[in-house]
Motif scaffolding. Sequence first.
Motif, PDB file in Angstrom:
ATOM      1  N   LEU A 211       0.830  -1.201   0.000  1.00  0.00           N
ATOM      2  CA  LEU A 211       0.000   0.000   0.000  1.00  0.00           C
ATOM      3  C   LEU A 211       0.866   1.253   0.000  1.00  0.00           C
ATOM      4  CD1 LEU A 211      -2.806   1.270   0.155  1.00  0.00           C
ATOM      5  CD2 LEU A 211      -2.698   1.009   2.634  1.00  0.00           C
ATOM      6  N   LEU A 212       1.894   1.259   0.813  1.00  0.00           N
ATOM      7  CA  LEU A 212       2.804   2.405   0.859  1.00  0.00           C
ATOM      8  C   LEU A 212       3.454   2.648  -0.508  1.00  0.00           C
ATOM      9  CD1 LEU A 212       4.193   4.606   2.557  1.00  0.00           C
ATOM     10  CD2 LEU A 212       5.951   2.930   3.106  1.00  0.00           C
ATOM     11  N   GLY A 213       3.927   1.581  -1.130  1.00  0.00           N
ATOM     12  CA  GLY A 213       4.545   1.722  -2.445  1.00  0.00           C
ATOM     13  C   GLY A 213       3.587   2.250  -3.481  1.00  0.00           C
ATOM     14  N   ASN A 214       2.359   1.728  -3.503  1.00  0.00           N
ATOM     15  CA  ASN A 214       1.367   2.161  -4.484  1.00  0.00           C
ATOM     16  C   ASN A 214       0.939   3.600  -4.245  1.00  0.00           C
ATOM     17  OD1 ASN A 214      -1.633   0.539  -5.829  1.00  0.00           O
ATOM     18  ND2 ASN A 214      -0.139   1.803  -6.818  1.00  0.00           N
ATOM     19  N   ILE A 215       0.694   3.950  -2.996  1.00  0.00           N
ATOM     20  CA  ILE A 215       0.268   5.326  -2.686  1.00  0.00           C
ATOM     21  C   ILE A 215       1.365   6.326  -3.037  1.00  0.00           C
ATOM     22  CG2 ILE A 215      -0.204   6.911  -0.771  1.00  0.00           C
ATOM     23  CD1 ILE A 215      -1.969   4.744   0.452  1.00  0.00           C
ATOM     24  N   LEU A 216       2.604   6.018  -2.712  1.00  0.00           N
ATOM     25  CA  LEU A 216       3.682   6.968  -3.003  1.00  0.00           C
ATOM     26  C   LEU A 216       3.795   7.272  -4.491  1.00  0.00           C
ATOM     27  CD1 LEU A 216       6.525   5.908  -0.538  1.00  0.00           C
ATOM     28  CD2 LEU A 216       5.109   7.953  -0.467  1.00  0.00           C
ATOM     29  N   THR A 217       3.688   6.250  -5.320  1.00  0.00           N
ATOM     30  CA  THR A 217       3.819   6.515  -6.751  1.00  0.00           C
ATOM     31  C   THR A 217       2.566   7.157  -7.340  1.00  0.00           C
ATOM     32  OG1 THR A 217       3.282   4.203  -7.208  1.00  0.00           O
ATOM     33  CG2 THR A 217       5.614   4.814  -7.208  1.00  0.00           C
ATOM     34  N   VAL A 218       1.394   6.855  -6.805  1.00  0.00           N
ATOM     35  CA  VAL A 218       0.176   7.538  -7.258  1.00  0.00           C
ATOM     36  C   VAL A 218       0.265   9.021  -6.898  1.00  0.00           C
ATOM     37  CG1 VAL A 218      -2.307   7.774  -6.807  1.00  0.00           C
ATOM     38  CG2 VAL A 218      -1.343   5.550  -7.350  1.00  0.00           C
ATOM     39  N   LEU A 219       0.726   9.326  -5.703  1.00  0.00           N
ATOM     40  CA  LEU A 219       0.909  10.732  -5.316  1.00  0.00           C
ATOM     41  C   LEU A 219       1.972  11.415  -6.177  1.00  0.00           C
ATOM     42  CD1 LEU A 219       0.642  10.535  -1.414  1.00  0.00           C
ATOM     43  CD2 LEU A 219      -1.091  11.324  -3.060  1.00  0.00           C
ATOM     44  N   LEU A 220       2.977  10.674  -6.566  1.00  0.00           N
ATOM     45  CA  LEU A 220       4.001  11.209  -7.462  1.00  0.00           C
ATOM     46  C   LEU A 220       3.396  11.545  -8.829  1.00  0.00           C
ATOM     47  CD1 LEU A 220       7.045  11.824  -7.441  1.00  0.00           C
ATOM     48  CD2 LEU A 220       7.413   9.539  -8.352  1.00  0.00           C
ATOM     49  N   VAL A 221       2.538  10.673  -9.348  1.00  0.00           N
ATOM     50  CA  VAL A 221       1.851  10.940 -10.622  1.00  0.00           C
ATOM     51  C   VAL A 221       1.020  12.216 -10.499  1.00  0.00           C
ATOM     52  CG1 VAL A 221      -0.008  10.129 -12.143  1.00  0.00           C
ATOM     53  CG2 VAL A 221       1.809   8.567 -11.456  1.00  0.00           C
ATOM     54  N   ILE A 222       0.299  12.360  -9.400  1.00  0.00           N
ATOM     55  CA  ILE A 222      -0.546  13.540  -9.197  1.00  0.00           C
ATOM     56  C   ILE A 222       0.313  14.798  -9.108  1.00  0.00           C
ATOM     57  CG2 ILE A 222      -2.136  14.660  -7.575  1.00  0.00           C
ATOM     58  CD1 ILE A 222      -3.186  11.787  -6.939  1.00  0.00           C
TER      59      ILE A 222
ATOM     60  N   LEU B 127      -2.914   5.003 -13.771  1.00  0.00           N
ATOM     61  CA  LEU B 127      -3.666   5.537 -14.902  1.00  0.00           C
ATOM     62  C   LEU B 127      -4.953   6.203 -14.422  1.00  0.00           C
ATOM     63  CD1 LEU B 127      -3.833   5.918 -17.949  1.00  0.00           C
ATOM     64  CD2 LEU B 127      -4.912   3.668 -18.098  1.00  0.00           C
ATOM     65  N   ALA B 128      -5.601   5.629 -13.425  1.00  0.00           N
ATOM     66  CA  ALA B 128      -6.820   6.233 -12.883  1.00  0.00           C
ATOM     67  C   ALA B 128      -6.518   7.613 -12.293  1.00  0.00           C
ATOM     68  CB  ALA B 128      -7.444   5.330 -11.817  1.00  0.00           C
ATOM     69  N   ALA B 129      -5.420   7.730 -11.568  1.00  0.00           N
ATOM     70  CA  ALA B 129      -5.043   9.036 -11.002  1.00  0.00           C
ATOM     71  C   ALA B 129      -4.720  10.025 -12.118  1.00  0.00           C
ATOM     72  CB  ALA B 129      -3.842   8.876 -10.077  1.00  0.00           C
ATOM     73  N   PHE B 130      -3.947   9.581 -13.104  1.00  0.00           N
ATOM     74  CA  PHE B 130      -3.580  10.450 -14.218  1.00  0.00           C
ATOM     75  C   PHE B 130      -4.825  10.924 -14.970  1.00  0.00           C
ATOM     76  CE2 PHE B 130      -2.704  10.973 -18.738  1.00  0.00           C
ATOM     77  CZ  PHE B 130      -1.745  11.981 -18.695  1.00  0.00           C
ATOM     78  N   LEU B 131      -5.716   9.995 -15.287  1.00  0.00           N
ATOM     79  CA  LEU B 131      -6.909  10.352 -16.049  1.00  0.00           C
ATOM     80  C   LEU B 131      -7.877  11.189 -15.223  1.00  0.00           C
ATOM     81  CD1 LEU B 131      -7.411   7.049 -18.043  1.00  0.00           C
ATOM     82  CD2 LEU B 131      -6.586   9.246 -18.901  1.00  0.00           C
ATOM     83  N   SER B 132      -7.952  10.940 -13.931  1.00  0.00           N
ATOM     84  CA  SER B 132      -8.796  11.771 -13.072  1.00  0.00           C
ATOM     85  C   SER B 132      -8.336  13.220 -13.113  1.00  0.00           C
ATOM     86  CB  SER B 132      -8.761  11.269 -11.627  1.00  0.00           C
ATOM     87  OG  SER B 132      -9.373  10.008 -11.525  1.00  0.00           O
ATOM     88  N   MET B 133      -7.039  13.406 -13.120  1.00  0.00           N
ATOM     89  CA  MET B 133      -6.494  14.763 -13.235  1.00  0.00           C
ATOM     90  C   MET B 133      -6.762  15.329 -14.634  1.00  0.00           C
ATOM     91  SD  MET B 133      -5.032  15.622 -10.332  1.00  0.00           S
ATOM     92  CE  MET B 133      -3.991  16.953 -10.862  1.00  0.00           C
ATOM     93  N   SER B 134      -6.603  14.517 -15.655  1.00  0.00           N
ATOM     94  CA  SER B 134      -6.830  14.953 -17.033  1.00  0.00           C
ATOM     95  C   SER B 134      -8.276  15.350 -17.280  1.00  0.00           C
ATOM     96  CB  SER B 134      -6.455  13.844 -18.017  1.00  0.00           C
ATOM     97  OG  SER B 134      -5.098  13.566 -17.958  1.00  0.00           O
ATOM     98  N   PHE B 135      -9.202  14.636 -16.637  1.00  0.00           N
ATOM     99  CA  PHE B 135     -10.626  14.894 -16.846  1.00  0.00           C
ATOM    100  C   PHE B 135     -11.129  16.071 -16.010  1.00  0.00           C
ATOM    101  CE2 PHE B 135     -11.026  10.098 -17.783  1.00  0.00           C
ATOM    102  CZ  PHE B 135     -10.662  10.291 -19.102  1.00  0.00           C
ATOM    103  N   GLY B 136     -10.262  16.672 -15.200  1.00  0.00           N
ATOM    104  CA  GLY B 136     -10.649  17.881 -14.485  1.00  0.00           C
ATOM    105  C   GLY B 136     -10.634  17.810 -12.977  1.00  0.00           C
ATOM    106  N   GLY B 137     -10.218  16.707 -12.401  1.00  0.00           N
ATOM    107  CA  GLY B 137     -10.139  16.623 -10.946  1.00  0.00           C
ATOM    108  C   GLY B 137      -8.996  17.475 -10.402  1.00  0.00           C
TER     109      GLY B 137
END
Length: 163
Positions: free
Chosen positions: A43-54, A104-114
């Motif tokens: 979980l820590l590994g996944n969250i850190l890289t998702v936050l990095l993408v954001i 990809l979900a984080a990236f696309l959420s940002m792309s779609f306006g989040g």
Amino acid sequence: MSFIIAYLIVFVLAATPFFEVVAVIPLAALAGLNTWVAVAVGLLGNILTVLLVIALMDKIKSWLAKRQNGKANNKRGERAERIWKKYGLPGLAILGPILVGSHLAAFLSMSFGGNKQSVAAWMIGSLVAWSVAAGILTSFGINLFEFDAERQGFLSDLLKQYQ
């Protein structure tokens, strides 16, 4: 020491795009690692890289724009867009880790306006929920199939060969 390396591998695999924490947790448990430590580390590994993408969204977008040269979206992107249009950010954050991948979900959420804060909060909540669910299901599965706790999984067998 070898189990520290094993947990480091869990961290790296969970942090790698398209190698989701939900898949890494059962593999780690079957390898003989503690399920709940694998949940926390993955979980820590996944969250850190998702936050990095954001956090690096603007740089990633410009890099992709240069790389793609107007190419069409892929199937995962199209699926994510349908989810976004139907359910918005909560839907994409909750379904994304399973259907398109958390990064990809984080990236696309940002792309779609989040916005960054909302996307981060929804993605973290979703990843925590999916990781805990994977940990519970893995624990039940190990008990259901009477996994031999004394053997400690295939990782233990592999490490014994190299000692």
